[in-house]
Structure formats: C-alpha cells, structure tokens
Scaffold this motif. Structure first.
Motif, PDB file in Angstrom:
ATOM      1  N   ARG A   1       2.500   1.797  -3.377  1.00 23.10           N
ATOM      2  CA  ARG A   1       1.451   2.189  -4.336  1.00 23.10           C
ATOM      3  C   ARG A   1       1.057   3.645  -4.130  1.00 23.10           C
ATOM      4  O   ARG A   1       0.999   4.434  -5.073  1.00 23.10           O
ATOM      5  CB  ARG A   1       0.217   1.285  -4.143  1.00 23.10           C
ATOM      6  CG  ARG A   1      -0.953   1.661  -5.049  1.00 23.10           C
ATOM      7  CD  ARG A   1      -2.272   1.113  -4.529  1.00 23.10           C
ATOM      8  NE  ARG A   1      -2.701   1.772  -3.295  1.00 23.10           N
ATOM      9  CZ  ARG A   1      -3.734   1.384  -2.551  1.00 23.10           C
ATOM     10  NH1 ARG A   1      -4.440   0.327  -2.895  1.00 23.10           N
ATOM     11  NH2 ARG A   1      -4.058   2.045  -1.447  1.00 23.10           N
ATOM     12  N   ASP A   2       0.778   4.000  -2.879  1.00 18.21           N
ATOM     13  CA  ASP A   2       0.288   5.351  -2.614  1.00 18.21           C
ATOM     14  C   ASP A   2       1.347   6.413  -2.881  1.00 18.21           C
ATOM     15  O   ASP A   2       1.025   7.507  -3.357  1.00 18.21           O
ATOM     16  CB  ASP A   2      -0.250   5.454  -1.176  1.00 18.21           C
ATOM     17  CG  ASP A   2      -1.567   4.701  -1.031  1.00 18.21           C
ATOM     18  OD1 ASP A   2      -2.146   4.288  -2.070  1.00 18.21           O
ATOM     19  OD2 ASP A   2      -2.035   4.520   0.112  1.00 18.21           O
ATOM     20  N   GLN A   3       2.609   6.089  -2.618  1.00 16.74           N
ATOM     21  CA  GLN A   3       3.657   7.071  -2.915  1.00 16.74           C
ATOM     22  C   GLN A   3       3.816   7.224  -4.431  1.00 16.74           C
ATOM     23  O   GLN A   3       4.028   8.331  -4.926  1.00 16.74           O
ATOM     24  CB  GLN A   3       4.977   6.654  -2.253  1.00 16.74           C
ATOM     25  CG  GLN A   3       4.921   6.839  -0.738  1.00 16.74           C
ATOM     26  CD  GLN A   3       6.270   6.752  -0.054  1.00 16.74           C
ATOM     27  OE1 GLN A   3       7.317   6.690  -0.683  1.00 16.74           O
ATOM     28  NE2 GLN A   3       6.248   6.758   1.270  1.00 16.74           N
TER      29      GLN A   3
ATOM     30  N   ILE B   1       0.829  -1.214   0.000  1.00 18.66           N
ATOM     31  CA  ILE B   1       0.000   0.000   0.000  1.00 18.66           C
ATOM     32  C   ILE B   1       0.865   1.268   0.000  1.00 18.66           C
ATOM     33  O   ILE B   1       0.587   2.217  -0.727  1.00 18.66           O
ATOM     34  CB  ILE B   1      -0.911   0.023   1.259  1.00 18.66           C
ATOM     35  CG1 ILE B   1      -1.801  -1.231   1.311  1.00 18.66           C
ATOM     36  CG2 ILE B   1      -1.725   1.308   1.326  1.00 18.66           C
ATOM     37  CD1 ILE B   1      -3.102  -1.130   0.600  1.00 18.66           C
ATOM     38  N   LYS B   2       1.907   1.248   0.827  1.00 15.84           N
ATOM     39  CA  LYS B   2       2.739   2.448   0.952  1.00 15.84           C
ATOM     40  C   LYS B   2       3.420   2.789  -0.377  1.00 15.84           C
ATOM     41  O   LYS B   2       3.407   3.941  -0.821  1.00 15.84           O
ATOM     42  CB  LYS B   2       3.791   2.203   2.047  1.00 15.84           C
ATOM     43  CG  LYS B   2       4.351   3.482   2.629  1.00 15.84           C
ATOM     44  CD  LYS B   2       5.341   3.211   3.743  1.00 15.84           C
ATOM     45  CE  LYS B   2       4.650   3.045   5.095  1.00 15.84           C
ATOM     46  NZ  LYS B   2       5.616   2.734   6.186  1.00 15.84           N
TER      47      LYS B   2
ATOM     48  N   ASP C   1      -2.654  -0.404  -8.196  1.00 14.61           N
ATOM     49  CA  ASP C   1      -3.230  -1.316  -7.192  1.00 14.61           C
ATOM     50  C   ASP C   1      -3.055  -2.778  -7.621  1.00 14.61           C
ATOM     51  O   ASP C   1      -2.773  -3.653  -6.816  1.00 14.61           O
ATOM     52  CB  ASP C   1      -4.708  -0.980  -6.978  1.00 14.61           C
ATOM     53  CG  ASP C   1      -5.256  -1.687  -5.759  1.00 14.61           C
ATOM     54  OD1 ASP C   1      -4.654  -1.558  -4.673  1.00 14.61           O
ATOM     55  OD2 ASP C   1      -6.270  -2.407  -5.886  1.00 14.61           O
TER      56      ASP C   1
ATOM     57  N   PHE D   1      -4.549   4.569 -10.596  1.00 14.66           N
ATOM     58  CA  PHE D   1      -4.871   3.823  -9.376  1.00 14.66           C
ATOM     59  C   PHE D   1      -5.102   2.353  -9.710  1.00 14.66           C
ATOM     60  O   PHE D   1      -4.568   1.459  -9.050  1.00 14.66           O
ATOM     61  CB  PHE D   1      -6.092   4.403  -8.641  1.00 14.66           C
ATOM     62  CG  PHE D   1      -6.420   3.596  -7.409  1.00 14.66           C
ATOM     63  CD1 PHE D   1      -5.796   3.874  -6.201  1.00 14.66           C
ATOM     64  CD2 PHE D   1      -7.294   2.514  -7.474  1.00 14.66           C
ATOM     65  CE1 PHE D   1      -6.048   3.093  -5.076  1.00 14.66           C
ATOM     66  CE2 PHE D   1      -7.546   1.729  -6.357  1.00 14.66           C
ATOM     67  CZ  PHE D   1      -6.922   2.028  -5.147  1.00 14.66           C
TER      68      PHE D   1
END
Ligand code: HEM
Length: 134
Positions: free
Chosen positions: A94-96, A91-92, A127, A123
C-alpha cells in the motif's frame, strides 16, 4: 496583482488537465515502479508486462476523477477490491503504491492543492485494498 491559480472548479479531471495529463500521470507511475528500487516490492506484485495495467489504470482514473467513464463502459463496475484479491497487498505494498503515485503526481506537475486532495483519496482506496497483515 496576484497571479490566480486555476480555481478548483469543475471536476478533478478538468482540474488535472484532462486525458492527456491522466495518461502522463499513469505512464510516469508505472515507469517509476519499474525504475525505482524503493518500489521493488510493489513491482514484484505485478507481472513482467505492465501494458495492460497502464491501459486499465488510465481508463479507471479518468472516471474516478469525474471524467469519461471508459472503465465502467468496458468492464462494468470496477470491483477493485475483488480484482486485487489475487495479489498480496499489505502495508508495504500500500505504502509503495501511494509513494509511487505521489512521486508521479509531483513529477507530472499536478497542482499542489489537487495533489494533496488526491493523496487523501488514494490513501482511502489503497488502504481498503489491503488483504493481508504486514
Ligand atoms: C494498494 C496497493 C496496490 C497494489 C499492490 C496493486 C496492484 C495491482 C496489480 C498487481 C494489478 C494487476 C496489473 C495487471 O493486470 O497487469 C492491478 C490492477 C489494477 N489496479 Fe491496482 N494495486 C494497488 C492499488 C490500487 C489503487 C489504489 C487503485 C486505484 C486508485 C488501483 C487500480 C487498479 C486498476 C484499475 C487495475 C486494473 C484492474 C483490471 O481491470 O484488471 N490499484 N493493481
């Protein structure tokens, strides 16, 4: 009289402004990754050298946006998920990646409507690239 924004006709590649703009976007994306402490985890997943990544993402995005298919002409099917398997993507990461790309889109003047649409598409792709929990 209203000033008309360029209508979203044609491909996202045309809308963004062609290769010159895609190149500027990719350069800014990796510059930010290198500079901003907020993207340190993402930067850490990459090697010391970003030159190959810059070139490959540029070729890939041209085709992904509906422009010239440089990437597939050179390498065949991108098989992006498989190509990302050597890197830990949770998640980290991906989000960065998404935040870094969004900042790069804002700073290189990608039109707001297009930016919102690309954000959604990025996204989905990012993801789908996740290969670890957390
Ligand atoms: C989700 C978080 C992501 C992480 C952590 C990540 C990380 C990486 C890393 C470490 C590389 C190797 C760079 C090198 O060869 O020096 C790479 C390559 C690449 N990434 Fe990502 N990536 C992510 C998401 C994405 C997304 C969403 C896209 C496309 C929209 C993308 C497209 C590419 C492409 C085209 C390459 C080059 C592959 C090749 O030809 O070797 N990545 N990525």
């Amino acid at each position: 009289m209203q000033i008309q924004e360029k209508p979203p006709a044609g491909t996202p590649f045309e809308w963004i402004g062609g290769e010159e703009k895609v190149r500027a976007l990719v350069e800014r994306f990796y510059d930010l990754m290198d500079l901003e402490p907020a993207y340190a985890v993402l930067r850490g997943v990459h090697g010391t050298e970003l030159a190959k990544a810059r070139q490959h993402l540029f070729w890939f995005l041209c085709g992904w946006l509906g422009g010239p298919q440089h990437y597939t002409e050179k390498f065949g099917h991108p098989r992006l998920r498989m190509r990302h398997m050597p890197f830990k993507i949770g998640i980290k990461e991906r989000d960065q990646w998404l935040a870094c790309m969004d900042q790069a889109m804002a700073e290189t003047g990608v039109p707001e409507d297009l930016r919102a649409r690309l954000k959604e598409s990025f996204f989905g792709t990012a993801d789908w690239m996740r290969n670890t929990h957390g």
